[in-house]
Design an enzyme around this catalytic site. Structure first.
Site, short mmCIF file in Angstrom:
data_model
loop_
_atom_site.label_atom_id
_atom_site.label_comp_id
_atom_site.label_asym_id
_atom_site.label_seq_id
_atom_site.Cartn_x
_atom_site.Cartn_y
_atom_site.Cartn_z
N TYR A 119 51.42 84.97 97.17
CA TYR A 119 51.85 86.13 96.40
C TYR A 119 52.25 87.34 97.25
CZ TYR A 119 49.95 83.66 92.35
OH TYR A 119 49.71 82.74 91.37
N PRO A 132 53.67 85.27 84.41
CA PRO A 132 53.86 84.47 83.19
C PRO A 132 53.83 85.35 81.94
CG PRO A 132 52.04 83.66 84.56
CD PRO A 132 52.36 85.04 85.01
N HIS A 372 50.21 87.71 88.20
CA HIS A 372 49.56 86.43 88.48
C HIS A 372 48.61 86.45 89.67
CE1 HIS A 372 48.82 82.29 88.03
NE2 HIS A 372 50.02 81.87 87.72
N SER A 607 52.34 73.61 85.27
CA SER A 607 50.99 74.11 85.07
C SER A 607 50.54 73.79 83.65
CB SER A 607 50.95 75.63 85.28
OG SER A 607 49.62 76.12 85.15
N GLN A 608 49.30 73.33 83.53
CA GLN A 608 48.74 73.14 82.20
C GLN A 608 48.26 74.49 81.67
OE1 GLN A 608 45.15 70.82 79.80
NE2 GLN A 608 45.86 69.97 81.75
#
Length: 677
Positions: A119, A132, A372, A607-608
């Site tokens: 990041y 997100p 994030h 991603s779940q």
């Protein structure tokens, strides 16, 4: 219960709210707070001691790395084998020893390096590229007051939750241990830091600002019509603001009409990080602006009240009935949560550096955007849903209103130089171009559910990851480096490693599934240049295809288990690079090789994002020629949020979603056919 309510502190008799520090000027607010609060970046919890993240075996990591190269860059395999031998005979063991020594000195040998790598050193702007978005069940309000009541109730519950955090009383989450015989505690650090962390832009590297609860978190920032307002919610001499007073504060803001002269300062937070860092320095030259920025940095969260609705040009439905709210489809509302439609709509009614931004649209759209680097989706989405459910379960509000003695919310006025005005104009242009480039399509798959997958003795996550491999192969004729977040919260201060679904076993199976498939594309010229061999087809029986699938399942299951138990390869490989760098040694040749670059080019980022309720959550691709795919495992099926960029002629979110649907159908047929055989 996840957390308990904490009683409000009553005010002394004979002293009105107007005299409280809740009415204090915003210039003083940032220095006011209860000095008794814990000011550490991560307060102690009731966790029992957690183990430290292990350093994986050097030889095992190299073997797994070779398997990854074999799957996604086979033409580079021979050279990579030589580089691995040289690494094992040269700098590898020494760097491994440094990692083992580092493990003895810090809580988690990987997390600080991982944050920088994942990041803080990435120069891309936050919306679409990193942050997100999540759209929850829409709200139905009969009046503006109803909307204000909803927000006031939500903030009241959030303040309850904040007080649980302040007292370090969160219930520790647990998962089954590897042997399945006990429940193992998880690290709760990111839960405690999500409202105490701010990401400040830097020219070379961003900074994580750990906010001191003695001087932060006692006010919120409300964004409306691209204008920001500071609303104190707690004071040392008065306790907390009441729900009815919060309602009045929100209503006062909602009633302010849009002003065409308002310059969208929030749009600056969408720019590339070095650009925003420079623009921020220009802003801070003015004392008034410094106080504004400090208030935003130190607030509990942002509440974004959007008075615009994204038009249906943002729709991209797979089916006509795919509607989330009115004429707005699933893709439309996810666009809204990820970027707000750019400067033409509500994209400037945000401050993307702040961890939590709650978003309420004038049509009842409800959700959030989050920064994030502060934490993973499970920590943030879970509390968002729990608080929403608590508010939804409350009885209708009392129609009688209580007059508020609080002054109106403090409007943040900006003094903008000509340079700052230019910075805003340039940020608007860049952000709008990125917004137009984002391609979203949502697949709601309900042909079967996770129960069917479990009945086949397969992990639903493993199954979905293999479906994504089949989908990509059908579209492009080869496999690519695939990213799936693997939570490593079993370890102190653990964040994530990478579950890699592209494997030699997966490649063998998808080739078999695609035998004679006229829609499977051969690798492009670019893929050939990157070391992808042209696909060769053989005739496979149904039984052989199932056998290859079983091998792929076994490999992916082990990959998943290895990662969540601290034995993934990505953090380990990253650790070698940073250990060499911090020792002043040259980067080992294995990391300068083209094969390594290919394995780090995550053209499929997954991603779940499983939530309690039906939600639409997602994000953009992480590379220009890639896809993003977040998936929500529901009781009756799955929700896939597929993303791509229009600017890449070889990718399409709609085609990916359509092909994924076919892959899921074909996999079920494969399993049913072999069961009957």
């Amino acid at each position: 219960m996840y957390f308990c309510k904490v009683c409000l502190v009553s005010s002394p008799l004979g002293k009105g709210w107007r005299d409280s520090v809740l009415g204090t000027s915003r210039r003083l607010l940032s220095s006011i707070g209860s000095l008794s609060r814990d000011s550490s970046s991560c307060p102690s919890t009731r966790d029992e001691p957690l183990p430290s993240l292990p350093v994986p075996n050097l030889e095992c990591t190299m073997q797994k790395y070779l398997a990854q190269v074999e799957a996604v860059a086979p033409n580079h395999l021979d050279r990579t084998r030589n580089l691995v031998r040289a690494f094992l005979a040269g700098p590898g063991p020494k760097l491994q020893q440094r990692l083992l020594e580092r493990r003895q000195k810090v809580d988690n040998w990987a997390t600080d390096w991982w944050l920088k790598d994942m990041y803080l050193t990435v120069p891309l702007g936050l919306p679409i590229n990193s942050n997100p978005g999540l759209a929850a069940k829409p709200k139905q309000f009969s009046s503006q007051r109803d909307a204000a009541v909803f927000l006031a109730r939500y903030l009241t519950e959030l303040l309850n939750y904040q007080e649980v955090l302040d007292s370090s009383e969160l219930e520790v989450e647990r998962v089954k241990s590897k042997d399945g015989k006990r429940m193992q505690p998880l690290c709760m650090a990111q839960h405690y830091q999500m409202f105490r962390l701010y990401r400040r832009p830097g020219q070379i590297m961003d900074e994580h600002v750990h906010l001191n609860r003695a001087t932060s978190g006692d006010h919120i920032i409300v964004a409306h019509h691209n204008q920001f307002y500071s609303v104190p919610v707690r004071a040392s001499d008065r306790g907390r603001i009441t729900e009815s007073e919060l309602v009045e504060q929100f209503l006062k803001i909602m009633e302010v009409p849009a002003d065409a002269k308002t310059l969208p300062v929030g749009i600056l937070t969408t720019a590339k990080r070095p650009v925003w860092a420079n623009a921020r320095e220009e802003l801070l030259k003015n004392e008034n602006n410094r106080h504004n920025v400090e208030l935003i940095e130190r607030c509990l969260c942002l509440v974004c009240i959007d008075d615009d609705v994204l038009p249906t040009t943002f729709n991209n439905p797979m089916r006509k009935e795919d509607r989330w709210l009115g004429e707005r489809d699933y893709a439309n509302v996810l666009h809204h949560m990820i970027h707000g439609g750019g400067s033409r709509h509500v994209g400037a009614n945000r401050w993307f550096d702040k961890t939590v931004q709650l978003i309420l649209g004038k049509d009842g759209l409800w959700g959030l955007s989050y920064e994030h680097s502060a934490g993973e989706a499970p920590a943030i989405f879970r509390i968002f849903e729990e608080l929403t459910d608590k508010v939804d379960a409350m009885p209708p509000p009392d129609e009688s209103s209580v007059s508020s003695h609080l002054p109106a919310p403090e409007k943040l006025e900006w003094s903008l130089s000509e340079q700052s005005r230019n910075d805003i104009r340039e940020a608007m242009t860049s952000f709008d171009a990125l917004v137009e480039d984002l391609d979203l399509c949502i697949l709601r798959f309900e042909d079967y559910s996770k129960e069917f997958i479990k009945s086949c003795n397969i992990s639903p996550d493993v199954y979905i990851q293999l479906a994504l491999q089949l989908t990509y192969f059908r579209l492009h004729g080869h496999l690519v480096a695939t990213y799936e977040s693997a939570g490593i919260r079993r370890f102190a201060k653990g964040r994530v490693d990478v579950i890699r679904a592209a494997s030699p076993e997966a490649l063998g199976w998808v080739k078999a599934m695609c035998q004679g498939d006229p829609e499977t594309h051969a690798p492009s010229g670019n893929a050939q240049e990157e070391g992808i061999k042209r696909v060769q087809f053989t005739i496979y029986s149904k039984q052989r295809i199932k056998e290859l699938f079983d091998l792929a399942v076994q490999r992916q299951t082990k990959e998943m288990t290895d990662n969540i138990t601290g034995h993934g390869i990505d953090n380990h490989l990253m650790g070698f690079r940073y250990a060499a760098e911090e020792s002043g040694e040259p980067t080992p040749e294995i990391f300068n090789d083209e094969a390594y670059k290919i394995t780090q080019h995550f053209a499929l980022s997954t991603s779940q994002i499983t939530t309690k309720n039906d939600t639409i959550g997602g994000y953009g691709p992480v590379v220009p020629d890639g896809y993003g795919c977040g998936y929500n495992v529901r009781k009756n099926g799955f929700i896939f949020s597929c993303s791509a960029f229009h600017s890449d002629e070889n990718t399409s979110a709609m085609k990916f979603a359509q092909t994924l649907k076919r892959s899921l159908q074909d996999m079920a047929s494969m399993l049913k056919d072999t069961k009957q055989a």
